[in-house]
Design a protein around this motif. Structure first.
Motif, PDB file in Angstrom:
ATOM      1  N   ARG A  44     -35.198  -5.635  15.795  1.00 38.82           N
ATOM      2  CA  ARG A  44     -35.737  -6.544  14.783  1.00 38.82           C
ATOM      3  C   ARG A  44     -36.846  -5.873  13.987  1.00 38.82           C
ATOM      4  O   ARG A  44     -37.004  -6.136  12.788  1.00 38.82           O
ATOM      5  N   TRP A  45     -37.608  -5.022  14.636  1.00 40.68           N
ATOM      6  CA  TRP A  45     -38.700  -4.310  13.968  1.00 40.68           C
ATOM      7  C   TRP A  45     -38.157  -3.417  12.857  1.00 40.68           C
ATOM      8  O   TRP A  45     -38.631  -3.446  11.727  1.00 40.68           O
ATOM      9  N   TRP A  46     -37.128  -2.631  13.175  1.00 44.62           N
ATOM     10  CA  TRP A  46     -36.551  -1.726  12.187  1.00 44.62           C
ATOM     11  C   TRP A  46     -35.805  -2.475  11.091  1.00 44.62           C
ATOM     12  O   TRP A  46     -35.812  -2.054   9.918  1.00 44.62           O
ATOM     13  N   VAL A  47     -35.165  -3.570  11.432  1.00 50.66           N
ATOM     14  CA  VAL A  47     -34.509  -4.390  10.410  1.00 50.66           C
ATOM     15  C   VAL A  47     -35.530  -4.831   9.366  1.00 50.66           C
ATOM     16  O   VAL A  47     -35.277  -4.777   8.153  1.00 50.66           O
ATOM     17  N   ALA A  48     -36.704  -5.242   9.825  1.00 51.75           N
ATOM     18  CA  ALA A  48     -37.752  -5.675   8.898  1.00 51.75           C
ATOM     19  C   ALA A  48     -38.223  -4.526   8.009  1.00 51.75           C
ATOM     20  O   ALA A  48     -38.472  -4.713   6.818  1.00 51.75           O
ATOM     21  N   VAL A  49     -38.350  -3.323   8.595  1.00 52.79           N
ATOM     22  CA  VAL A  49     -38.775  -2.160   7.818  1.00 52.79           C
ATOM     23  C   VAL A  49     -37.750  -1.828   6.738  1.00 52.79           C
ATOM     24  O   VAL A  49     -38.106  -1.572   5.571  1.00 52.79           O
ATOM     25  N   VAL A  50     -36.479  -1.820   7.099  1.00 49.80           N
ATOM     26  CA  VAL A  50     -35.427  -1.481   6.128  1.00 49.80           C
ATOM     27  C   VAL A  50     -35.375  -2.515   5.008  1.00 49.80           C
ATOM     28  O   VAL A  50     -35.294  -2.165   3.822  1.00 49.80           O
ATOM     29  N   LYS A  51     -35.431  -3.784   5.368  1.00 51.22           N
ATOM     30  CA  LYS A  51     -35.379  -4.826   4.341  1.00 51.22           C
ATOM     31  C   LYS A  51     -36.578  -4.734   3.409  1.00 51.22           C
ATOM     32  O   LYS A  51     -36.440  -4.881   2.177  1.00 51.22           O
ATOM     33  N   ASP A  52     -37.759  -4.493   3.951  1.00 49.28           N
ATOM     34  CA  ASP A  52     -38.964  -4.349   3.137  1.00 49.28           C
ATOM     35  C   ASP A  52     -38.819  -3.148   2.200  1.00 49.28           C
ATOM     36  O   ASP A  52     -39.146  -3.212   1.011  1.00 49.28           O
ATOM     37  N   THR A  53     -38.307  -2.038   2.750  1.00 49.20           N
ATOM     38  CA  THR A  53     -38.137  -0.819   1.942  1.00 49.20           C
ATOM     39  C   THR A  53     -37.266  -1.079   0.718  1.00 49.20           C
ATOM     40  O   THR A  53     -37.659  -0.785  -0.417  1.00 49.20           O
ATOM     41  N   PHE A  54     -36.096  -1.630   0.937  1.00 47.29           N
ATOM     42  CA  PHE A  54     -35.163  -1.824  -0.176  1.00 47.29           C
ATOM     43  C   PHE A  54     -35.573  -2.980  -1.084  1.00 47.29           C
ATOM     44  O   PHE A  54     -35.276  -2.952  -2.287  1.00 47.29           O
ATOM     45  N   SER A  55     -36.273  -3.956  -0.528  1.00 45.89           N
ATOM     46  CA  SER A  55     -36.775  -5.038  -1.376  1.00 45.89           C
ATOM     47  C   SER A  55     -37.778  -4.494  -2.392  1.00 45.89           C
ATOM     48  O   SER A  55     -37.776  -4.909  -3.565  1.00 45.89           O
ATOM     49  N   GLN A  56     -38.621  -3.562  -1.944  1.00 43.83           N
ATOM     50  CA  GLN A  56     -39.563  -2.925  -2.872  1.00 43.83           C
ATOM     51  C   GLN A  56     -38.837  -2.184  -3.990  1.00 43.83           C
ATOM     52  O   GLN A  56     -39.365  -2.018  -5.089  1.00 43.83           O
ATOM     53  N   CYS A  57     -37.610  -1.728  -3.708  1.00 36.88           N
ATOM     54  CA  CYS A  57     -36.830  -0.952  -4.683  1.00 36.88           C
ATOM     55  C   CYS A  57     -35.915  -1.835  -5.527  1.00 36.88           C
ATOM     56  O   CYS A  57     -35.047  -1.324  -6.238  1.00 36.88           O
ATOM     57  N   GLY A  58     -36.108  -3.144  -5.424  1.00 38.73           N
ATOM     58  CA  GLY A  58     -35.376  -4.054  -6.293  1.00 38.73           C
ATOM     59  C   GLY A  58     -34.103  -4.634  -5.727  1.00 38.73           C
ATOM     60  O   GLY A  58     -33.376  -5.344  -6.433  1.00 38.73           O
ATOM     61  N   VAL A  59     -33.799  -4.353  -4.459  1.00 40.71           N
ATOM     62  CA  VAL A  59     -32.605  -4.925  -3.837  1.00 40.71           C
ATOM     63  C   VAL A  59     -32.976  -6.297  -3.288  1.00 40.71           C
ATOM     64  O   VAL A  59     -33.798  -6.403  -2.373  1.00 40.71           O
ATOM     65  N   LYS A  60     -32.377  -7.338  -3.827  1.00 37.16           N
ATOM     66  CA  LYS A  60     -32.767  -8.705  -3.460  1.00 37.16           C
ATOM     67  C   LYS A  60     -31.661  -9.477  -2.765  1.00 37.16           C
ATOM     68  O   LYS A  60     -31.923 -10.523  -2.167  1.00 37.16           O
ATOM     69  N   ASP A  61     -30.430  -9.009  -2.845  1.00 41.07           N
ATOM     70  CA  ASP A  61     -29.314  -9.728  -2.247  1.00 41.07           C
ATOM     71  C   ASP A  61     -29.417  -9.711  -0.724  1.00 41.07           C
ATOM     72  O   ASP A  61     -29.453  -8.638  -0.103  1.00 41.07           O
ATOM     73  N   GLY A  62     -29.455 -10.882  -0.131  1.00 46.09           N
ATOM     74  CA  GLY A  62     -29.655 -10.979   1.308  1.00 46.09           C
ATOM     75  C   GLY A  62     -28.565 -10.322   2.120  1.00 46.09           C
ATOM     76  O   GLY A  62     -28.838  -9.642   3.122  1.00 46.09           O
ATOM     77  N   ALA A  63     -27.321 -10.498   1.711  1.00 47.78           N
ATOM     78  CA  ALA A  63     -26.214  -9.903   2.455  1.00 47.78           C
ATOM     79  C   ALA A  63     -26.263  -8.381   2.406  1.00 47.78           C
ATOM     80  O   ALA A  63     -25.967  -7.706   3.400  1.00 47.78           O
ATOM     81  N   THR A  64     -26.643  -7.847   1.261  1.00 50.42           N
ATOM     82  CA  THR A  64     -26.756  -6.391   1.126  1.00 50.42           C
ATOM     83  C   THR A  64     -27.874  -5.856   2.006  1.00 50.42           C
ATOM     84  O   THR A  64     -27.720  -4.822   2.675  1.00 50.42           O
ATOM     85  N   LEU A  65     -28.998  -6.545   2.028  1.00 51.10           N
ATOM     86  CA  LEU A  65     -30.120  -6.116   2.870  1.00 51.10           C
ATOM     87  C   LEU A  65     -29.735  -6.166   4.349  1.00 51.10           C
ATOM     88  O   LEU A  65     -30.112  -5.279   5.122  1.00 51.10           O
ATOM     89  N   GLU A  66     -28.989  -7.194   4.737  1.00 55.22           N
ATOM     90  CA  GLU A  66     -28.529  -7.283   6.125  1.00 55.22           C
ATOM     91  C   GLU A  66     -27.617  -6.118   6.467  1.00 55.22           C
ATOM     92  O   GLU A  66     -27.740  -5.509   7.543  1.00 55.22           O
ATOM     93  N   LYS A  67     -26.703  -5.798   5.564  1.00 51.64           N
ATOM     94  CA  LYS A  67     -25.755  -4.707   5.811  1.00 51.64           C
ATOM     95  C   LYS A  67     -26.478  -3.368   5.899  1.00 51.64           C
ATOM     96  O   LYS A  67     -26.192  -2.539   6.775  1.00 51.64           O
ATOM     97  N   LEU A  68     -27.425  -3.138   4.992  1.00 49.00           N
ATOM     98  CA  LEU A  68     -28.189  -1.889   5.008  1.00 49.00           C
ATOM     99  C   LEU A  68     -28.968  -1.742   6.312  1.00 49.00           C
ATOM    100  O   LEU A  68     -28.962  -0.670   6.934  1.00 49.00           O
ATOM    101  N   SER A  69     -29.634  -2.793   6.712  1.00 51.00           N
ATOM    102  CA  SER A  69     -30.459  -2.706   7.918  1.00 51.00           C
ATOM    103  C   SER A  69     -29.600  -2.516   9.168  1.00 51.00           C
ATOM    104  O   SER A  69     -29.950  -1.731  10.062  1.00 51.00           O
ATOM    105  N   TYR A  70     -28.448  -3.193   9.224  1.00 49.91           N
ATOM    106  CA  TYR A  70     -27.550  -3.034  10.371  1.00 49.91           C
ATOM    107  C   TYR A  70     -27.015  -1.609  10.431  1.00 49.91           C
ATOM    108  O   TYR A  70     -27.054  -0.946  11.483  1.00 49.91           O
TER     109      TYR A  70
END
Length: 244
Positions: A71-97
């Motif tokens: 869960r810790w790393w999932v949060a880091v990945v989502k935060d990273t890509f959110s800062q880069c303009g990725v907002k789609d929740g499903a995409t963020l989930e896939k990237l973090s997984y």
């Protein structure tokens, strides 16, 4: 007087292996599989900010708050890509997984050329080996994928121990696994405080790996405690066993 060394404890990241490419490059490679083209430099900067923020809020993978490495790393990945303009929740989930699980694969890690032969030499000398690492619970899978796991009698990770270097408690857990006094145990790592100073303070033979000569200015690390390559370790331990 210190007796012969029976155990060698090892740090892992940047001691036995390192990330093969920058985090920015690896994250961008995964993003490109999902049709996202982002500048590695931007992703790298965002990752560093996300990592610092998460580490401050939830130290050591949030073990004290019941979070854990996944869960810790999932949060880091989502935060990273959110800062880069990725907002789609499903995409963020896939990237973090994908990134969490892909980092267990050998292709994301580079084993230093001197690691395997030094571990083998230590085993041939009759030494037992263990790991003390500020790493999450993926470490066993990473070491297995990289062909190093069989060298170790045990692994103590900071996620599993619920305490991280330089806290002495993680070393105490490792020493309990060794079943020998600290004076019979060496520890090899690349971090001056986490590895060298903490090990020395507990009575272990602390050895600082300094491949680049970056800590030569540290006057309290004598030459006999420095390694510029892991290849130097067997001879150093053999000399100590002979009373040299």
């Amino acid at each position: 007087m210190r007796g012969p060394v029976r155990w060698v404890l090892w740090d892992v990241k940047d001691t036995l292996l390192k990330v093969r490419r920058s985090v920015g490059e690896q994250y961008c490679s995964e993003a490109s599989r999902l049709g996202l083209e982002l500048p590695p430099s931007q992703v790298e900067a965002a990752f560093k900010q996300a990592y610092r923020r998460q580490s401050k809020l939830y130290p050591n993978y949030g073990t004290a708050q019941g979070l854990g490495g996944h869960r810790w790393w999932v949060a880091v990945v989502k935060d990273t890509f959110s800062q880069c303009g990725v907002k789609d929740g499903a995409t963020l989930e896939k990237l973090s997984y994908n990134l969490y699980h892909n980092f267990k694969n050998a292709e994301n890690w580079e084993v230093f050329p001197d690691s395997e032969r030094t571990l083998r030499s230590c085993t041939d000398m009759g030494l037992k080996l263990g790991v003390v690492s500020n790493f999450d619970n993926r470490l066993e899978g990473i070491l297995r994928a990289c062909g190093l796991l069989s060298h170790f009698s045990f692994l103590v990770t900071s996620e599993g121990a619920k305490v991280a270097k330089p806290d002495a408690a993680i070393f105490h857990q490792a020493l309990q696994r060794c079943g020998d006094p600290a004076s019979s145990v060496a520890h090899v790592g690349d971090h001056y405080v986490n590895d060298y100073l903490t090990a020395r303070s507990l009575g272990l033979l602390g050895l600082l790996l300094d491949r680049e000569g970056s800590t030569l200015h540290l006057d309290d690390v004598p030459a006999r405690h420095r390694l510029s390559s892991l290849d130097e370790l067997p001879a150093l331990l053999q000399k100590r066993a002979e009373g040299g």
